[in-house]
Design a protein around this motif. Sequence first.
Motif, PDB file in Angstrom:
ATOM      1  N   SER A  22       1.034  -1.206  -0.038  1.00 25.59           N
ATOM      2  CA  SER A  22       0.100  -0.126  -0.070  1.00 25.59           C
ATOM      3  C   SER A  22       0.945   1.251  -0.006  1.00 25.59           C
ATOM      4  O   SER A  22       0.530   2.173  -0.691  1.00 25.59           O
ATOM      5  N   ALA A  23       1.814   1.339   0.957  1.00 20.54           N
ATOM      6  CA  ALA A  23       2.831   2.286   0.780  1.00 20.54           C
ATOM      7  C   ALA A  23       3.540   2.482  -0.561  1.00 20.54           C
ATOM      8  O   ALA A  23       3.719   3.624  -1.025  1.00 20.54           O
ATOM      9  N   ALA A  24       4.131   1.348  -1.309  1.00 19.06           N
ATOM     10  CA  ALA A  24       4.444   1.527  -2.458  1.00 19.06           C
ATOM     11  C   ALA A  24       3.529   2.078  -3.407  1.00 19.06           C
ATOM     12  O   ALA A  24       3.924   3.064  -4.448  1.00 19.06           O
ATOM     13  N   ALA A  25       2.272   1.594  -3.498  1.00 17.60           N
ATOM     14  CA  ALA A  25       1.353   2.252  -4.439  1.00 17.60           C
ATOM     15  C   ALA A  25       1.046   3.716  -4.379  1.00 17.60           C
ATOM     16  O   ALA A  25       1.088   4.405  -5.371  1.00 17.60           O
ATOM     17  N   TYR A  26       1.023   4.094  -2.959  1.00 20.75           N
ATOM     18  CA  TYR A  26       0.973   5.411  -2.790  1.00 20.75           C
ATOM     19  C   TYR A  26       2.117   6.322  -3.312  1.00 20.75           C
ATOM     20  O   TYR A  26       1.927   7.327  -4.035  1.00 20.75           O
ATOM     21  N   ARG A  27       3.451   5.908  -2.936  1.00 21.90           N
ATOM     22  CA  ARG A  27       4.698   6.506  -3.306  1.00 21.90           C
ATOM     23  C   ARG A  27       4.824   6.645  -4.954  1.00 21.90           C
ATOM     24  O   ARG A  27       5.290   7.572  -5.642  1.00 21.90           O
ATOM     25  N   ARG A  36       0.530   5.734 -15.027  1.00 20.50           N
ATOM     26  CA  ARG A  36      -0.595   4.958 -14.473  1.00 20.50           C
ATOM     27  C   ARG A  36       0.237   3.774 -13.518  1.00 20.50           C
ATOM     28  O   ARG A  36       1.093   3.127 -13.869  1.00 20.50           O
ATOM     29  N   ILE A  37      -0.654   3.982 -12.376  1.00 19.65           N
ATOM     30  CA  ILE A  37      -0.352   2.697 -11.351  1.00 19.65           C
ATOM     31  C   ILE A  37      -1.283   1.991 -10.880  1.00 19.65           C
ATOM     32  O   ILE A  37      -2.479   2.478 -10.605  1.00 19.65           O
ATOM     33  N   LEU A  38      -0.882   0.563 -10.885  1.00 15.57           N
ATOM     34  CA  LEU A  38      -2.019  -0.143 -10.402  1.00 15.57           C
ATOM     35  C   LEU A  38      -1.654  -1.016  -9.334  1.00 15.57           C
ATOM     36  O   LEU A  38      -0.620  -1.489  -9.325  1.00 15.57           O
ATOM     37  N   GLY A  39      -2.270  -1.261  -8.336  1.00 17.31           N
ATOM     38  CA  GLY A  39      -2.058  -2.223  -7.163  1.00 17.31           C
ATOM     39  C   GLY A  39      -3.320  -3.323  -7.155  1.00 17.31           C
ATOM     40  O   GLY A  39      -4.375  -2.928  -7.348  1.00 17.31           O
ATOM     41  N   LEU A  40      -2.930  -4.275  -6.973  1.00 18.16           N
ATOM     42  CA  LEU A  40      -3.699  -5.569  -6.907  1.00 18.16           C
ATOM     43  C   LEU A  40      -3.420  -6.439  -5.739  1.00 18.16           C
ATOM     44  O   LEU A  40      -2.441  -6.807  -5.087  1.00 18.16           O
ATOM     45  N   GLU A  41      -4.771  -6.749  -5.130  1.00 15.70           N
ATOM     46  CA  GLU A  41      -4.797  -7.410  -3.655  1.00 15.70           C
ATOM     47  C   GLU A  41      -5.644  -8.682  -3.921  1.00 15.70           C
ATOM     48  O   GLU A  41      -6.771  -8.446  -4.470  1.00 15.70           O
ATOM     49  N   GLN A  42      -5.343  -9.645  -3.572  1.00 19.71           N
ATOM     50  CA  GLN A  42      -5.980 -11.092  -3.684  1.00 19.71           C
ATOM     51  C   GLN A  42      -7.212 -11.267  -3.089  1.00 19.71           C
ATOM     52  O   GLN A  42      -8.080 -11.758  -3.277  1.00 19.71           O
ATOM     53  N   PHE A  43      -7.333 -10.544  -1.657  1.00 15.67           N
ATOM     54  CA  PHE A  43      -8.613 -10.464  -0.801  1.00 15.67           C
ATOM     55  C   PHE A  43      -8.909  -8.998  -0.801  1.00 15.67           C
ATOM     56  O   PHE A  43      -8.589  -8.121  -1.674  1.00 15.67           O
ATOM     57  N   ALA A 172      -3.891   6.318  -8.421  1.00 14.19           N
ATOM     58  CA  ALA A 172      -3.629   4.884  -8.563  1.00 14.19           C
ATOM     59  C   ALA A 172      -4.893   4.218  -8.593  1.00 14.19           C
ATOM     60  O   ALA A 172      -5.939   4.482  -7.968  1.00 14.19           O
ATOM     61  N   SER A 173      -5.077   2.954  -9.420  1.00 11.84           N
ATOM     62  CA  SER A 173      -6.192   1.995  -9.344  1.00 11.84           C
ATOM     63  C   SER A 173      -5.721   1.108  -8.472  1.00 11.84           C
ATOM     64  O   SER A 173      -4.679   0.327  -8.438  1.00 11.84           O
ATOM     65  N   LEU A 174      -6.551   0.743  -7.436  1.00 14.27           N
ATOM     66  CA  LEU A 174      -6.281  -0.420  -6.427  1.00 14.27           C
ATOM     67  C   LEU A 174      -7.434  -1.406  -6.503  1.00 14.27           C
ATOM     68  O   LEU A 174      -8.800  -0.962  -6.301  1.00 14.27           O
ATOM     69  N   LEU A 175      -7.040  -2.611  -7.075  1.00 18.07           N
ATOM     70  CA  LEU A 175      -8.306  -3.350  -7.286  1.00 18.07           C
ATOM     71  C   LEU A 175      -8.044  -4.564  -6.091  1.00 18.07           C
ATOM     72  O   LEU A 175      -7.023  -5.339  -6.194  1.00 18.07           O
ATOM     73  N   GLU A 176      -9.215  -4.953  -5.481  1.00 18.60           N
ATOM     74  CA  GLU A 176      -9.195  -5.953  -4.289  1.00 18.60           C
ATOM     75  C   GLU A 176      -9.807  -7.112  -4.906  1.00 18.60           C
ATOM     76  O   GLU A 176     -10.251  -6.962  -6.069  1.00 18.60           O
ATOM     77  N   ARG A 177      -9.675  -8.457  -4.417  1.00 23.48           N
ATOM     78  CA  ARG A 177     -10.191  -9.637  -4.764  1.00 23.48           C
ATOM     79  C   ARG A 177      -9.768  -9.749  -6.181  1.00 23.48           C
ATOM     80  O   ARG A 177     -10.517 -10.120  -7.015  1.00 23.48           O
ATOM     81  N   THR A 178      -8.567  -9.361  -6.291  1.00 22.51           N
ATOM     82  CA  THR A 178      -8.025  -9.833  -7.682  1.00 22.51           C
ATOM     83  C   THR A 178      -6.751 -10.348  -7.450  1.00 22.51           C
ATOM     84  O   THR A 178      -5.448  -9.824  -7.396  1.00 22.51           O
ATOM     85  N   ARG A 179      -6.622 -11.575  -7.484  1.00 18.61           N
ATOM     86  CA  ARG A 179      -5.321 -12.340  -7.388  1.00 18.61           C
ATOM     87  C   ARG A 179      -4.426 -12.379  -8.668  1.00 18.61           C
ATOM     88  O   ARG A 179      -4.961 -12.666  -9.784  1.00 18.61           O
ATOM     89  N   VAL A 180      -2.939 -12.203  -8.334  1.00 17.54           N
ATOM     90  CA  VAL A 180      -2.334 -12.366  -9.740  1.00 17.54           C
ATOM     91  C   VAL A 180      -1.798 -13.858  -9.584  1.00 17.54           C
ATOM     92  O   VAL A 180      -1.455 -14.502  -8.587  1.00 17.54           O
ATOM     93  N   SER A 181      -2.185 -14.433 -10.881  1.00 18.72           N
ATOM     94  CA  SER A 181      -1.686 -15.678 -10.878  1.00 18.72           C
ATOM     95  C   SER A 181      -0.279 -15.950 -11.617  1.00 18.72           C
ATOM     96  O   SER A 181       0.409 -17.075 -11.353  1.00 18.72           O
ATOM     97  N   ALA A 182       0.324 -14.857 -12.064  1.00 18.69           N
ATOM     98  CA  ALA A 182       1.688 -15.011 -12.767  1.00 18.69           C
ATOM     99  C   ALA A 182       1.921 -13.585 -13.202  1.00 18.69           C
ATOM    100  O   ALA A 182       1.272 -12.672 -13.599  1.00 18.69           O
ATOM    101  N   ILE A 183       3.319 -13.404 -13.149  1.00 21.60           N
ATOM    102  CA  ILE A 183       4.094 -12.406 -13.728  1.00 21.60           C
ATOM    103  C   ILE A 183       4.926 -12.951 -14.811  1.00 21.60           C
ATOM    104  O   ILE A 183       5.836 -14.035 -14.691  1.00 21.60           O
ATOM    105  N   ASP A 184       4.745 -12.557 -15.918  1.00 20.11           N
ATOM    106  CA  ASP A 184       5.358 -12.943 -17.388  1.00 20.11           C
ATOM    107  C   ASP A 184       6.439 -11.948 -17.644  1.00 20.11           C
ATOM    108  O   ASP A 184       6.255 -10.775 -17.782  1.00 20.11           O
ATOM    109  N   ASP A 185       7.755 -12.351 -18.012  1.00 17.50           N
ATOM    110  CA  ASP A 185       8.434 -11.689 -18.779  1.00 17.50           C
ATOM    111  C   ASP A 185       9.187 -12.039 -19.886  1.00 17.50           C
ATOM    112  O   ASP A 185       9.775 -13.178 -19.787  1.00 17.50           O
TER     113      ASP A 185
END
Length: 398
Positions: A22-27, A36-43, A172-185
């Motif tokens: 949450s601190a990182a999303a704000y900063r 454009r900043i997005l924060g994703l929280e699974q719960f 910032a957009s903060l989305l709750e109940r949005t679980r990240v299933s994978a990070i792709d590079d």
Amino acid sequence: MTGTQDGGTYDAIVVGLGGIGSAAAYRLAAAGGGRRILGLEQFELGHDRGASSDVSRITRLSYHRREYVELAIEAQASWREIERACGETILTITGGLDLAPPNPAESIDDYAAAMTAAGVGFEWLDAVEVARRWPTWRLDPDTRAIFQEAGGIADPERGNGAHQHLARAAGASLLERTRVSAIDDRGGELSVRTDDGRRFSTGSVVVAADAWTNELLEPLGHALPLTVTREQVTWFEAPNPAAFDPGRFPIWIWLGRPSFYGLPTYRGPGPKVAEDVGGRVTSAGGRTFLTDPDCLARVETFLAARMPGSIGPAVRTKTCLYTLTPDRDFVIDRLPEHSGVIVALGSAHAYKFAALLGTLLAELALDPTRPAPGPELEPFAIDRPALATSTTNLATTA
Ligand SMILES: Cc1cc2nc3c(=O)[nH]c(=O)nc-3n(C[C@H](O)[C@H](O)[C@H](O)COP(=O)(O)OP(=O)(O)OC[C@H]3O[C@@H](n4cnc5c(N)ncnc54)[C@H](O)[C@@H]3O)c2cc1C
């Protein structure tokens, strides 16, 4: 890509919106520049399955190493900045007491040396002086104590709420109940996939997933040697509530074996006390919320000996996860194999630093040319030798 929806493109994405994320999303959002900043929280935001959901954590300048003392000074300043920005009180300064019996788990002289090196004032107290100032304590004559006036309480419920509110207010957009299933590079092109079938493209990803960190890092080829334990804190009734008023009673850490810590009455039914690393090994997915009667018994035995007559029955016990590196130092670094992925792991003593870690993570995420964190964060490098081992030193650092 069949069935995957394009979620859009972001300059940076934070995975996990507990205390650090949450601190990182704000900063990140506050850095401006139309990013454009997005924060994703699974719960749901504020859930209690992680490490940051409570009303009180210890903040202190008293630490065993100079770099932590210096970061703690900056972190308290960062929290004050957040308080001014949101108009809420997050830190309550009570003073802090470190108590060392003979043969402590950690050397109290290291605390004194680290504070001296960082220019932080403190007082040495003996058992008689501690009992004179705070008559609840009954210590053996060979107990050594340090009092440092800037110790106190950081309030995660308010701190996280403030960071999330400020992040959204900064765009910032903060989305709750949005679980990240994978990070792709794919050759430096980063994206994040979510359980609901979306893919978000991004320039960098901050992984602030604590007990879930390895679920995201392992597929990227970089598992950390982490131990997750189910810890618990207990609020006790106090026969004389005034004795535990935050204006009168300091936070404290008992540097013995086992190690305990406690806080005065703050937004709860009485003083809060816990054993540090007293819990059983578990996992983020496999943990229960059951309390451990043996752990509570150890706390009660300690209190009966050290605060006789001052502590009443246990009123409430709450469980929480510790996620520990082998050396209990943080991890704040880029993944060597995927430099756009930044890992933030607090090793079960980071709430007090969260407001500052947000800034440091945002700086890393927004400047891909910066190879690694500055020298002050060198001890938290992801390729340090301690992270090549698999044993965890369970010494105290609440
Ligand atoms: C009992 C207890 C006492 C403590 N006492 C102190 C103290 O006195 N002082 C102190 O400074 N620190 C203390 N700590 C440590 C401190 O609370 C933690 O270091 C800090 O809160 C960790 O914050 P975090 O954001 O990394 O983790 P968390 O708050 O657990 O946040 C991680 C978040 O990531 C989310 N997430 C994980 N995976 C995914 C995914 N795939 N997709 C989307 N979201 C995901 C989780 O749901 C969670 O919300 C204590 C911890 C405990 C448990």
